[in-house]
Motif scaffolding. Structure first.
Motif, PDB file in Angstrom:
ATOM      1  N   UNK A  80       0.799  -1.002   0.004  1.00 60.86           N
ATOM      2  CA  UNK A  80       0.112  -0.028  -0.044  1.00 60.86           C
ATOM      3  C   UNK A  80       0.997   1.076   0.000  1.00 60.86           C
ATOM      4  N   UNK A  81       1.826   1.262   0.668  1.00 55.71           N
ATOM      5  CA  UNK A  81       2.916   2.278   0.756  1.00 55.71           C
ATOM      6  C   UNK A  81       4.074   2.084  -0.084  1.00 55.71           C
ATOM      7  N   UNK A  82       3.994   2.583  -1.481  1.00 55.78           N
ATOM      8  CA  UNK A  82       4.992   2.460  -2.606  1.00 55.78           C
ATOM      9  C   UNK A  82       6.373   2.827  -2.147  1.00 55.78           C
ATOM     10  N   UNK A  83       6.311   4.206  -1.622  1.00 59.13           N
ATOM     11  CA  UNK A  83       7.585   4.733  -1.144  1.00 59.13           C
ATOM     12  C   UNK A  83       8.173   3.946  -0.196  1.00 59.13           C
ATOM     13  N   UNK A  84       7.639   2.995   0.868  1.00 52.59           N
ATOM     14  CA  UNK A  84       8.136   2.153   1.621  1.00 52.59           C
ATOM     15  C   UNK A  84       8.891   1.093   0.961  1.00 52.59           C
ATOM     16  N   UNK A  85       8.209   0.453  -0.057  1.00 48.85           N
ATOM     17  CA  UNK A  85       9.063  -0.684  -0.769  1.00 48.85           C
ATOM     18  C   UNK A  85       9.712  -0.289  -1.988  1.00 48.85           C
ATOM     19  N   UNK A  86       9.772   0.993  -2.348  1.00 48.87           N
ATOM     20  CA  UNK A  86      10.482   1.315  -3.637  1.00 48.87           C
ATOM     21  C   UNK A  86      11.814   0.917  -3.494  1.00 48.87           C
ATOM     22  N   UNK A  87      12.577   0.855  -2.418  1.00 50.44           N
ATOM     23  CA  UNK A  87      14.087   0.364  -2.312  1.00 50.44           C
ATOM     24  C   UNK A  87      14.090  -0.915  -2.880  1.00 50.44           C
ATOM     25  N   UNK A  88      12.931  -1.918  -2.547  1.00 52.88           N
ATOM     26  CA  UNK A  88      13.173  -3.391  -2.935  1.00 52.88           C
ATOM     27  C   UNK A  88      13.494  -3.555  -4.271  1.00 52.88           C
ATOM     28  N   UNK A  89      13.094  -2.689  -5.376  1.00 52.20           N
ATOM     29  CA  UNK A  89      13.386  -2.897  -6.538  1.00 52.20           C
ATOM     30  C   UNK A  89      15.107  -2.741  -7.106  1.00 52.20           C
ATOM     31  N   UNK A  90      15.523  -1.991  -6.275  1.00 51.44           N
ATOM     32  CA  UNK A  90      17.064  -1.754  -6.307  1.00 51.44           C
ATOM     33  C   UNK A  90      17.749  -3.030  -5.683  1.00 51.44           C
ATOM     34  N   UNK A  91      17.182  -4.032  -5.147  1.00 52.21           N
ATOM     35  CA  UNK A  91      17.904  -5.211  -4.747  1.00 52.21           C
ATOM     36  C   UNK A  91      18.592  -5.901  -5.906  1.00 52.21           C
ATOM     37  N   UNK A  92      19.804  -6.330  -5.839  1.00 51.18           N
ATOM     38  CA  UNK A  92      20.382  -7.177  -6.896  1.00 51.18           C
ATOM     39  C   UNK A  92      20.595  -8.561  -6.516  1.00 51.18           C
ATOM     40  N   UNK A  93      19.716  -9.343  -6.990  1.00 49.96           N
ATOM     41  CA  UNK A  93      19.798 -10.859  -6.729  1.00 49.96           C
ATOM     42  C   UNK A  93      21.440 -11.551  -6.749  1.00 49.96           C
ATOM     43  N   UNK A  94      22.048 -10.958  -7.683  1.00 50.10           N
ATOM     44  CA  UNK A  94      23.428 -11.471  -7.680  1.00 50.10           C
ATOM     45  C   UNK A  94      24.275 -11.127  -6.892  1.00 50.10           C
ATOM     46  N   UNK A  95      24.194  -9.795  -6.667  1.00 50.41           N
ATOM     47  CA  UNK A  95      25.292  -9.074  -5.641  1.00 50.41           C
ATOM     48  C   UNK A  95      24.774  -9.624  -4.279  1.00 50.41           C
ATOM     49  N   UNK A  96      23.600  -9.911  -4.097  1.00 48.88           N
ATOM     50  CA  UNK A  96      23.020 -10.500  -2.839  1.00 48.88           C
ATOM     51  C   UNK A  96      23.507 -11.749  -2.719  1.00 48.88           C
ATOM     52  N   UNK A  97      23.381 -12.643  -3.670  1.00 43.92           N
ATOM     53  CA  UNK A  97      24.150 -14.028  -3.454  1.00 43.92           C
ATOM     54  C   UNK A  97      25.571 -13.972  -3.405  1.00 43.92           C
ATOM     55  N   UNK A  98      26.351 -13.024  -4.146  1.00 42.46           N
ATOM     56  CA  UNK A  98      27.576 -12.903  -3.739  1.00 42.46           C
ATOM     57  C   UNK A  98      27.968 -12.604  -2.371  1.00 42.46           C
ATOM     58  N   UNK A  99      27.299 -11.512  -1.941  1.00 41.79           N
ATOM     59  CA  UNK A  99      27.538 -11.107  -0.563  1.00 41.79           C
ATOM     60  C   UNK A  99      27.330 -12.187   0.304  1.00 41.79           C
ATOM     61  N   UNK A 100      26.437 -12.957   0.223  1.00 37.81           N
ATOM     62  CA  UNK A 100      26.246 -13.922   0.958  1.00 37.81           C
ATOM     63  C   UNK A 100      27.311 -15.129   1.054  1.00 37.81           C
ATOM     64  N   UNK A 101      27.896 -15.322  -0.200  1.00 37.08           N
ATOM     65  CA  UNK A 101      29.148 -16.312  -0.232  1.00 37.08           C
ATOM     66  C   UNK A 101      29.965 -15.535   0.497  1.00 37.08           C
ATOM     67  N   UNK A 102      30.361 -14.363   0.369  1.00 33.99           N
ATOM     68  CA  UNK A 102      31.420 -13.773   1.121  1.00 33.99           C
ATOM     69  C   UNK A 102      31.450 -13.570   2.482  1.00 33.99           C
ATOM     70  N   UNK A 103      30.194 -13.293   3.166  1.00 31.35           N
ATOM     71  CA  UNK A 103      29.933 -13.366   4.490  1.00 31.35           C
ATOM     72  C   UNK A 103      29.886 -14.756   5.278  1.00 31.35           C
ATOM     73  N   UNK A 104      29.603 -15.826   4.486  1.00 33.73           N
ATOM     74  CA  UNK A 104      30.017 -17.322   5.022  1.00 33.73           C
ATOM     75  C   UNK A 104      31.238 -17.896   4.627  1.00 33.73           C
ATOM     76  N   UNK A 105      32.056 -17.467   3.858  1.00 27.19           N
ATOM     77  CA  UNK A 105      33.370 -17.839   3.609  1.00 27.19           C
ATOM     78  C   UNK A 105      34.550 -16.811   3.660  1.00 27.19           C
ATOM     79  N   UNK A 106      35.271 -16.772   4.769  1.00 28.70           N
ATOM     80  CA  UNK A 106      36.239 -15.711   4.873  1.00 28.70           C
ATOM     81  C   UNK A 106      37.564 -15.859   3.924  1.00 28.70           C
ATOM     82  N   UNK A 107      38.008 -17.150   3.469  1.00 26.84           N
ATOM     83  CA  UNK A 107      38.789 -17.266   2.404  1.00 26.84           C
ATOM     84  C   UNK A 107      38.242 -16.575   1.110  1.00 26.84           C
TER      85      UNK A 107
END
Length: 175
Positions: A80-107
């Motif tokens: 209902x509040x488009x401004x509150x969820x507009x940021x969600x369109x800027x999430x990048x799935x690949x970047x999120x996945x890669x960041x998760x890889x980096x957070x889980x694996x220090x090497x």
């Protein structure tokens, strides 16, 4: 053209910290966010290494987080509040996945940060990602969910092979 990845980095960081919230109060939340932001920054700089790449994703948009929400079972958000969820369109799935890889694996995180040297985003500035590369006990406690390999696996596994290929081209097929 937008050659700045800050909207993508901010939105992807926000998605990660909402999906894997901090354990504790305000300080823990800040420490968790810094770790997520550092991982997302490294991942975004690897994914979009040139100003042209950043400008193109700025024009086309990164795609949003609908699939990530589905995979992680994230709760419904109020459309209902488009401004509150507009940021969600800027999430990048690949970047999120890669960041998760980096957070889980220090090497892998150390290898990724090493791959940034000489890249265009830092502009010759010294790169320091201490909270990503060498988290102390407080960092680890604050980001217990954000750094838990089993919890991150569904997201990290999405594009893990692409990250390996980016870091060592041609080697991902052998591994």
């Amino acid at each position: 053209m937008l050659a700045d990845l800050s909207p993508l980095i901010a939105a992807t960081t926000q998605w990660l910290t909402r999906a894997y919230p901090a354990s504790g109060g305000a300080l823990a939340a800040a420490l968790c966010e810094v770790q997520a932001r550092q991982a997302v920054t490294v991942a975004a700089w690897l994914r979009y290494p040139t100003a042209m790449d950043a400008a193109l994703v700025g024009m086309a948009g990164p795609g949003g987080c609908a699939r990530l929400d589905w995979i992680t079972g994230a709760g419904e958000h109020d459309d209902a509040d488009e401004d509150a969820v507009a940021w969600r369109t800027w999430v990048d799935e690949v970047v999120t996945s890669w960041a998760a890889c980096l957070l889980a694996d220090p090497e892998l995180a150390a290898e990724a940060v090493g791959a940034l040297h000489g890249g265009g985003h830092a502009g010759g500035l010294p790169l320091e990602f201490r909270r990503l590369l060498a988290p102390d006990a407080g960092d680890r406690a604050a980001a217990a969910l954000l750094r838990h390999p089993d919890l991150l696996a569904p997201v990290a596994d999405l594009h893990h092979g692409q990250l390996l290929d980016r870091l060592t081209p041609g080697q991902a097929l052998i591994a």
